[in-house]
Design an enzyme around this catalytic site. Structure first.
Site, short mmCIF file in Angstrom:
data_model
loop_
_atom_site.label_atom_id
_atom_site.label_comp_id
_atom_site.label_asym_id
_atom_site.label_seq_id
_atom_site.Cartn_x
_atom_site.Cartn_y
_atom_site.Cartn_z
N ASP A 185 -11.67 -0.69 -9.36
CA ASP A 185 -10.31 -0.80 -9.86
C ASP A 185 -9.53 0.36 -9.23
O ASP A 185 -10.12 1.33 -8.72
CB ASP A 185 -10.26 -0.75 -11.40
CG ASP A 185 -8.93 -1.33 -11.93
OD1 ASP A 185 -7.96 -1.42 -11.14
OD2 ASP A 185 -8.86 -1.69 -13.12
C1 BGC Z 1 -5.57 -2.81 -13.04
C2 BGC Z 1 -6.11 -3.93 -12.16
C3 BGC Z 1 -5.19 -4.17 -11.00
C4 BGC Z 1 -5.04 -2.86 -10.21
C5 BGC Z 1 -4.13 -2.98 -9.02
C6 BGC Z 1 -5.27 -1.57 -12.22
O1 BGC Z 1 -4.59 -0.60 -12.98
O2 BGC Z 1 -6.50 -2.49 -14.04
O3 BGC Z 1 -6.25 -5.12 -12.91
O4 BGC Z 1 -5.70 -5.19 -10.19
O5 BGC Z 1 -4.49 -1.87 -11.08
O6 BGC Z 1 -2.82 -3.16 -9.44
#
Ligand code: BGC
Length: 821
Positions: free
Chosen positions: A230
């Protein structure tokens, strides 16, 4: 055949890897930018572009000028119980990705509705692992069959938001396998090309460095894709590198970019581990066409986007109560009253990284007006103002002071206040303003023409020193420290700081907001404004009068912008009392009142038995009003069945703890989430998982089911039902199982399979529901393997988890190979 092809490609990939030195390899393992991987010319690899997901494909930047198709929220799609629809929507996401030059869509979110308070509830499908698994797998197939990669996220147990970067989730292995890992296992079986490791920890280890990435993900399940972090979840070098994480996003900065070469040189991480990561990355590149030069343009489906999205709205809308009011009879409707702010300003998506800028939004009011044009009169009353955060400046009432075109002026200034860049933009919410070298301050200014006299609310979001002036008078001037690392808060939804000032109708004011940039606190700058609130008693009285004289009333209520968003869990399930008062008063004035609830997840509906009909529409996406009107006027039936149990009040909900205690978040309820918990505790919810009425009635005529089966073998039930109503309809036949007197702990009952059928009035139809062997198995912690307990199970056919139509014993005999999956 297939095996040989994979082996061939691996040989080729290995030949490419041999051409790279360690530095070149490691360079590939961190993002090149926030949304891109690095390319490598020597092996013909172009960068790959990633984008959120799951509500639409935003593309590489948060830019309101680049609009996207906006799908209904995942909770709405979970409510459809319709894998073909999910596959079609996957195809739509893929076509949006292709339009945007995106290779990897960061969807689906396979975390669970463990509690109704989960801030990203709207972004997940269901409280049930089987429904989540099948829904997610269908979307993955739909995306990937167009040559675009899907990403199953967030592996695993990122089911709530409070302290999500650090929360250490604890549960027994059986719960982990049967409830939380099961949808990811199904995603791997569906062939998913990426899995995203979450921010959180499980059993004391952060997910980006977790042994679960090796076993079961890559070993037992055979996942051959990329395990991506993530965003900013890689916080150390060796742990994630030795564990099976492959790609640290975003870049260019990450611990891997800084230290991984050294860690390999020092013998802390074997180079073979690096090669495996690179091989996986190149395999992904091969799959999306990033090794084959210019982008592949797969043949696209022809389903016109808006029609598909409109169909999806109706398919996910759940009718939970109907006292003969719906569908509305067009012939008998000279006047329809539409009530509530959400009717004119619906909440079409949840907050956080999933957000997109939709290319059009059909509001409920627009949709209803369009249906009744030339046939009936629509009267609208907004009711009392909602206590919601003010919306960002927009093109509706704002003018760029320089070009005099609709919008705002976005400027970057240096430390002396000299202009470095300037452009007209369409929104006061600028999350990724381009920063020229030397940028010190982001400024957003506009000419705002008030439509009402009174106390206006203004606000600014961001971190560090911020000022806001109205006609040169400072209304905000303070320094706001950044107390979180959570990217969803820092980069997407920084807290708003507000102040009020008096404005006079049509007297234009010049707003100037400035944010001084501080390293490490992002660059998001948000300027908001809201008109004075309506007098609550007067607004309520107006709504009641409007409703009283109408032939039917549609009152739309819902949750507020800040209440369902990534980065925060909810603290209550209330709609806000004025909305409850509004529905009660309107329903008392007119029995032909349809209440429409616009929320991503469950909310309390204390008036639910007082209205003529009640529709749950979730966050319906851009075609909200078009799909709703189809349902209201009977052009489509409300196809949804609840993917999650709705409590009458939060106090009744069995699982509500989302806050870690001393860093630990214990899933003490074990296997018993959702309807399983309600059944175990013998509590009655407002509406059970699986409930949904549609527009016709069904008689369950006969069930042909085996009385005996062998462990490890699938079996099929044939359920014959008759449409006893007056309209064609679709029914979701749900099969549950139970195991009375089991030697292991069990849910009171669990969903074992489902199938949907359609039939015309007076016609019978037979649903075939196949139950997979896994439905009979439990994870044995003692053996570290799946086991089937022989003996007598109960097989049930129900219309929801709380309403069984049929049941019978099922004898399961013992023969099964150990280690069965
Ligand atoms: C979220 C993800 C997301 C990523 C990119 C993170 O903060 O948990 O679901 O894909 O950011 O935006």
């Amino acid at each position: 055949m297939e095996e040989a092809r994979v082996a061939m490609r691996d040989d080729m990939l290995d030949r490419l890897i041999e051409k790279l030195n360690l530095t070149q390899k490691v360079r590939l393992l961190t993002g090149f930018t926030t949304w891109r991987t690095a390319g490598e010319e020597t092996i013909g690899l172009r960068p790959m572009v990633f984008s959120d997901g799951p509500a639409g494909v935003r593309g590489e930047a948060w830019d309101e000028r680049r609009t996207s198709a906006l799908l209904p929220s995942a909770s709405a799609l979970g409510a459809s119980w319709d894998e073909q629809l999910l596959r079609d929507l996957g195809g739509l996401l893929a076509s949006e990705a292709i339009r945007r030059d995106v290779d990897v869509v960061l969807a689906p979110n396979l975390n669970m509705h463990r509690t109704p308070l989960g801030g990203r509830h709207f972004e997940c499908y269901s409280e049930d692992p089987e429904l989540t698994a099948r829904t997610g797998a269908a979307l993955i197939r739909g995306i990937q069959e167009q040559g675009i990669a899907a990403t199953a996220k967030h592996f695993v147990a990122n089911d709530s938001e409070t302290d999500r970067l650090h929360a250490d989730v604890r549960m027994d292995d059986r719960t982990l396998r049967e409830v939380y890992l099961a949808p990811f296992e199904a995603a791997v079986h569906a062939g998913v090309w990426l899995v995203m490791a979450g921010y959180n920890s499980v059993a004391g280890t952060t997910m980006t460095a977790h042994p679960l990435l090796s076993e079961p993900l890559k070993g037992e399940w055979g996942f051959d894709g990329v395990a991506v972090s993530d965003w900013a979840a890689v916080r150390t070098t060796e742990g994630p590198a030795r564990a099976a994480l492959d790609l640290a996003m975003p870049g260019p900065r990450s611990p891997w970019a800084q230290h991984l070469v050294q860690a390999v040189d020092d013998g802390l991480v074997p180079e073979s581990a690096i090669d495996d990561k690179v091989r996986r990355l190149l395999r992904l590149a091969d799959r999306v066409g990033a090794l084959q030069g210019p982008r592949r343009r797969p043949v696209l489906r022809t389903n016109p986007t808006r029609q598909l999205l409109r169909r999806a709205v109706a398919a996910g809308t759940v009718l939970v109560r109907n006292e003969g009011v719906l569908p509305l009879d067009l012939g008998a409707l000279p006047t329809v009253a539409v009530i509530g702010e959400h009717a004119a300003s619906p909440r079409v998506q949840g907050g956080g990284s999933a957000g997109v800028f939709p290319f059009a939004v059909v509001t409920p009011l627009d949709g209803i007006r369009a249906h009744l044009r030339g046939r009936g009169r629509v009267v609208y009353a907004p009711g009392p103002s909602l206590t919601v955060p003010p919306p960002p400046l927009d093109t509706d009432r704002c003018t760029d002071p320089r070009s005099k075109e609709p919008g705002v002026l976005l400027r970057c200034l240096d430390a002396e206040g000299r202009e470095l860049s300037a452009e007209r933009r369409l929104s006061g919410r600028q999350l990724e303003p381009d920063l020229p070298p030397g940028a010190h301050t982001v400024e957003i200014s506009t000419l705002l023409r008030p439509r009402t006299t009174g106390m206006w609310t203004f606000g600014i979001g961001g971190f560090g020193r911020m000022t806001l002036g109205v006609d040169g008078n400072p209304v905000l001037d303070d320094t706001y420290p950044c107390e979180t690392d959570d990217p969803a808060i820092v980069h997407v939804a920084p807290p708003l700081h507000t102040a009020r000032t008096h404005l006079v109708k049509d007297r234009t004011v010049h707003l100037v907001a400035r944010r001084e940039l501080v390293p490490g606190t992002g660059r998001a700058t948000v300027v908001v404004a809201a008109p004075p609130e309506r007098d609550p008693a007067g607004a309520l009285a107006e709504a009641v009068e409007t409703a009283r004289d109408a032939d039917a009333v549609i009152v739309v209520v819902g949750s507020a912008e800040h209440s369902e968003t990534e980065g925060y869990d909810r603290t209550d399930l209330s709609l806000g009392h004025q909305q409850d008062d509004l529905v009660r008063a309107v329903a008392a004035a007119n029995p032909r009142t349809v209440a429409v609830v616009n929320s991503g997840g469950p909310v309390e509906l204390p008036w639910r038995d007082d209205v003529g009909a009640l529709l749950l529409t979730w966050f319906p996406g851009q075609e909200a009003g078009a799909g709703l009107a189809d349902v209201l006027f009977g052009r489509s039936e409300p196809g949804g069945r609840l993917p999650t149990t709705w409590a009458a009040s939060l106090a009744d909900a069995p699982v509500t703890h989302t806050g870690p205690v001393d860093g630990r978040l214990d899933y003490t309820e074990g296997l018993h989430i959702g309807y399983r918990a309600w059944l175990r505790e013998e509590r009655r919810p407002a509406y059970w998982f699986g409930h949904g009425l549609g527009y016709t009635t069904w008689e369950y005529v006969r069930v042909d089911a085996p009385a005996h089966t062998e462990a490890g073998a699938p079996f099929t039930l044939r359920v014959t039902l008759r449409n006893t109503g007056k309209r064609p309809g679709r029914e979701v036949v749900q099969v549950y199982m139970a195991r009375p007197g089991s030697s292991v702990e069990r849910p009171a009952r669990w969903l074992a399979g489902y199938a949907s059928v359609r039939a015309d009035p007076e016609h019978a139809v037979t649903a075939e529901v196949t139950v997979a062997p896994r439905a009979l198995r439990h994870w044995s912690c003692e053996h570290g393997a799946w086991r089937t307990e022989p003996g007598e199970f109960r097989l049930m056919v129900g219309r929801s988890a709380g309403a069984m139509e049929w049941q019978a014993p099922l004898h399961v005999s013992a023969v099964e190979k150990h280690g069965a999956a």
